[in-house]
Scaffold this motif. Structure first.
Motif, PDB file in Angstrom:
ATOM      1  N   ALA A 170      38.193  41.466  35.907  1.00 54.40           N
ATOM      2  CA  ALA A 170      38.270  41.737  34.475  1.00 54.40           C
ATOM      3  C   ALA A 170      36.903  42.122  33.916  1.00 54.40           C
ATOM      4  CB  ALA A 170      38.816  40.516  33.744  1.00 54.40           C
ATOM      5  N   ARG A 173      35.877  45.666  34.814  1.00 55.83           N
ATOM      6  CA  ARG A 173      36.674  46.720  34.188  1.00 55.83           C
ATOM      7  C   ARG A 173      36.692  46.645  32.666  1.00 55.83           C
ATOM      8  NH1 ARG A 173      41.944  47.636  38.146  1.00 55.83           N
ATOM      9  NH2 ARG A 173      40.742  48.090  40.040  1.00 55.83           N
ATOM     10  N   PHE A 175      38.051  44.376  30.852  1.00 54.11           N
ATOM     11  CA  PHE A 175      39.319  43.849  30.368  1.00 54.11           C
ATOM     12  C   PHE A 175      39.099  42.451  29.813  1.00 54.11           C
ATOM     13  CE2 PHE A 175      43.235  41.335  31.359  1.00 54.11           C
ATOM     14  CZ  PHE A 175      44.069  41.944  30.424  1.00 54.11           C
ATOM     15  N   SER A 177      40.783  38.952  27.713  1.00 56.81           N
ATOM     16  CA  SER A 177      41.971  38.208  27.319  1.00 56.81           C
ATOM     17  C   SER A 177      41.549  36.772  27.045  1.00 56.81           C
ATOM     18  CB  SER A 177      43.034  38.238  28.416  1.00 56.81           C
ATOM     19  OG  SER A 177      44.139  37.408  28.061  1.00 56.81           O
ATOM     20  N   ALA A 186      46.964  40.713  35.610  1.00 56.93           N
ATOM     21  CA  ALA A 186      46.357  42.047  35.674  1.00 56.93           C
ATOM     22  C   ALA A 186      45.990  42.436  37.104  1.00 56.93           C
ATOM     23  CB  ALA A 186      45.123  42.110  34.780  1.00 56.93           C
TER      24      ALA A 186
END
Length: 222
Positions: A170, A173, A175, A177, A186
């Protein structure tokens, strides 16, 4: 996880240090794990600069099982990642819990630990019971079908290596959450769901405090 600032709570100190039935909320949340025989160590992640305060509070109430207190990051995701990286090299399984959920029961903890014997990622969730809408600018612009929609809770359980991989992927990239199960999802790894608890509330606003106290009182009488 106790690194949140509690900005929505409106107090002069983070909500995890406020008293619930005479004990700081943090003590209730950590104490659930400290009393469980399957939990071998506890890492508490707090806001930078809060390490001494958290350490003093926990040493007064839970002197034995808290292994370390770690400074968190700017977001919950960063804080979880820092906590994971502080674990001992031999750590095989990890439960991630929010200090703002002090009413978790032993039964839920047992079910999560049992489920981890069969899978690498498990989260508790409750089916949505209210009508769900999407609102924009104060107007309903979509109705969301609540069938198969659930509300996710903590604690969440993982094999440590899988959750570390999910956080690293994560971060690489971009990303983000606020939920660790989402990071594992993911990766296209299976995430098992166990039934959560309606009493496992998350304390978010001041009105939640008397509700949590009533739940804790009921649990103490069992």
């Amino acid at each position: 996880m106790a690194a949140g600032a509690g900005e929505r709570f409106g107090e002069d100190r983070p909500k995890q240090y406020l008293p619930l039935l005479g004990r700081p909320m943090l003590v209730w949340s950590v104490g659930r794990f400290a009393a469980h025989p399957a939990v071998t160590s506890i890492t508490v992640v707090v806001a930078l600069g809060e390490e001494d305060r958290a350490g003093q509070i926990l040493s007064e109430h839970i002197p034995d099982k808290v292994g370390r207190i770690v400074a968190g990051g700017d977001t919950r995701q960063q804080s979880v990642s820092l906590g994971l990286r502080s674990l001992d090299a031999g750590s095989k399984r990890v439960l991630v819990h929010d200090a703002a959920r002090p009413c978790m029961s032993d039964d839920l903890l047992n079910r999560l630990i049992d489920a981890l014997d069969e899978c690498d990622a498990v989260i508790p969730a409750l089916p949505a019971v209210d009508t769900l809408i999407h609102e924009q600018d104060g107007v309903v612009d979509a109705i969301i079908d609540r069938v198969h929609v659930c509300r996710v809770q903590t604690p969440q359980g993982f094999t440590t290596g899988l959750l570390l991989k999910a956080h690293e992927r994560a971060a690489s990239r971009g990303f983000t959450s606020s939920d660790d199960g989402s990071l594992v999802y993911a990766l296209e790894e299976p995430v098992r769901v166990v039934h959560g608890e309606r009493t496992n509330i998350k304390i978010t606003v001041a009105e939640d405090f008397p509700i949590a106290e009533a739940i804790l009182e009921a649990q103490r009488k069992k």
